[in-house]
Motif scaffolding. Structure first.
Motif, PDB file in Angstrom:
ATOM      1  N   VAL A 221       0.839  -1.205   0.000  1.00  0.00           N
ATOM      2  CA  VAL A 221       0.000   0.000   0.000  1.00  0.00           C
ATOM      3  C   VAL A 221       0.873   1.254   0.000  1.00  0.00           C
ATOM      4  O   VAL A 221       0.593   2.216  -0.724  1.00  0.00           O
ATOM      5  CB  VAL A 221      -0.966  -0.018   1.204  1.00  0.00           C
ATOM      6  N   LYS A 222       1.953   1.236   0.783  1.00  0.00           N
ATOM      7  CA  LYS A 222       2.863   2.391   0.785  1.00  0.00           C
ATOM      8  C   LYS A 222       3.493   2.599  -0.586  1.00  0.00           C
ATOM      9  O   LYS A 222       3.597   3.724  -1.076  1.00  0.00           O
ATOM     10  CB  LYS A 222       3.967   2.184   1.821  1.00  0.00           C
ATOM     11  N   GLN A 223       3.920   1.503  -1.227  1.00  0.00           N
ATOM     12  CA  GLN A 223       4.537   1.614  -2.542  1.00  0.00           C
ATOM     13  C   GLN A 223       3.528   2.082  -3.587  1.00  0.00           C
ATOM     14  O   GLN A 223       3.874   2.873  -4.465  1.00  0.00           O
ATOM     15  CB  GLN A 223       5.126   0.274  -2.966  1.00  0.00           C
ATOM     16  N   MET A 224       2.295   1.612  -3.495  1.00  0.00           N
ATOM     17  CA  MET A 224       1.287   2.015  -4.482  1.00  0.00           C
ATOM     18  C   MET A 224       0.930   3.484  -4.355  1.00  0.00           C
ATOM     19  O   MET A 224       0.599   4.133  -5.347  1.00  0.00           O
ATOM     20  CB  MET A 224       0.036   1.145  -4.347  1.00  0.00           C
ATOM     21  N   ASN A 225       0.985   4.016  -3.141  1.00  0.00           N
ATOM     22  CA  ASN A 225       0.723   5.449  -2.968  1.00  0.00           C
ATOM     23  C   ASN A 225       1.813   6.297  -3.620  1.00  0.00           C
ATOM     24  O   ASN A 225       1.549   7.392  -4.100  1.00  0.00           O
ATOM     25  CB  ASN A 225       0.619   5.790  -1.481  1.00  0.00           C
ATOM     26  N   GLN A 226       3.026   5.775  -3.665  1.00  0.00           N
ATOM     27  CA  GLN A 226       4.139   6.530  -4.238  1.00  0.00           C
ATOM     28  C   GLN A 226       4.274   6.336  -5.746  1.00  0.00           C
ATOM     29  O   GLN A 226       4.625   7.264  -6.459  1.00  0.00           O
ATOM     30  CB  GLN A 226       5.445   6.130  -3.562  1.00  0.00           C
ATOM     31  N   THR A 227       4.024   5.118  -6.251  1.00  0.00           N
ATOM     32  CA  THR A 227       4.341   4.797  -7.639  1.00  0.00           C
ATOM     33  C   THR A 227       3.137   4.691  -8.563  1.00  0.00           C
ATOM     34  O   THR A 227       3.301   4.450  -9.750  1.00  0.00           O
ATOM     35  CB  THR A 227       5.111   3.468  -7.709  1.00  0.00           C
ATOM     36  N   ASN A 228       1.921   4.813  -8.034  1.00  0.00           N
ATOM     37  CA  ASN A 228       0.696   4.740  -8.842  1.00  0.00           C
ATOM     38  C   ASN A 228       0.539   3.376  -9.537  1.00  0.00           C
ATOM     39  O   ASN A 228       0.127   3.300 -10.686  1.00  0.00           O
ATOM     40  CB  ASN A 228       0.660   5.883  -9.865  1.00  0.00           C
ATOM     41  N   GLU A 229       0.887   2.312  -8.836  1.00  0.00           N
ATOM     42  CA  GLU A 229       0.715   0.968  -9.382  1.00  0.00           C
ATOM     43  C   GLU A 229      -0.676   0.436  -9.041  1.00  0.00           C
ATOM     44  O   GLU A 229      -1.368   0.977  -8.176  1.00  0.00           O
ATOM     45  CB  GLU A 229       1.763   0.011  -8.792  1.00  0.00           C
ATOM     46  N   ASN A 230      -1.052  -0.624  -9.707  1.00  0.00           N
ATOM     47  CA  ASN A 230      -2.319  -1.299  -9.423  1.00  0.00           C
ATOM     48  C   ASN A 230      -2.101  -2.360  -8.351  1.00  0.00           C
ATOM     49  O   ASN A 230      -0.982  -2.752  -8.073  1.00  0.00           O
ATOM     50  CB  ASN A 230      -2.854  -1.973 -10.690  1.00  0.00           C
ATOM     51  N   GLY A 231      -3.205  -2.857  -7.791  1.00  0.00           N
ATOM     52  CA  GLY A 231      -3.132  -3.968  -6.853  1.00  0.00           C
ATOM     53  C   GLY A 231      -3.628  -3.655  -5.461  1.00  0.00           C
ATOM     54  O   GLY A 231      -3.399  -4.422  -4.540  1.00  0.00           O
ATOM     55  N   ARG A 232      -4.322  -2.543  -5.291  1.00  0.00           N
ATOM     56  CA  ARG A 232      -4.817  -2.194  -3.961  1.00  0.00           C
ATOM     57  C   ARG A 232      -5.804  -3.242  -3.442  1.00  0.00           C
ATOM     58  O   ARG A 232      -5.792  -3.592  -2.259  1.00  0.00           O
ATOM     59  CB  ARG A 232      -5.479  -0.819  -3.982  1.00  0.00           C
TER      60      ARG A 232
END
Length: 89
Positions: free
Chosen positions: A43-54
């Motif tokens: 979740v921390k990485q997705m907030n920074q990199t705009n990746e999918n998978g939440r």
């Protein structure tokens, strides 16, 4: 043009380990903790990199928590069973 985002690897790992924590006895507690750590990291990485998978990270988090609780009940039931059988035996 639409940019295709990749799915976060830690989200996939958290879901996989979370599901395994439900079904593998005794090791499930360790796998559950690993799943929780990976899902929070995802979740921390997705907030920074705009990746999918939440959704995968959330499902992994929930499966990990349920797996830990289930494994703790199994361990407690084994302890209760063997303590009752040794007292009455």
């Amino acid at each position: 043009m639409s940019e295709k985002n990749q799915t976060n690897t830690n989200a996939v790992i958290s879901l996989t380990v979370g599901i395994l924590s439900l079904f593998i006895p005794f090791i499930g507690v360790i796998l559950g903790v690993i799943g929780i750590v990976c899902s929070r990291k995802a979740v921390k990485q997705m907030n920074q990199t705009n990746e999918n998978g939440r959704g995968l990270a959330t499902a992994g988090f929930i499966c990990s928590i349920v797996g830990i609780i289930l494994q703790l009940f199994v361990v407690l039931s084994y302890v209760a069973f063997f303590s009752v059988t040794t007292i009455s035996g």
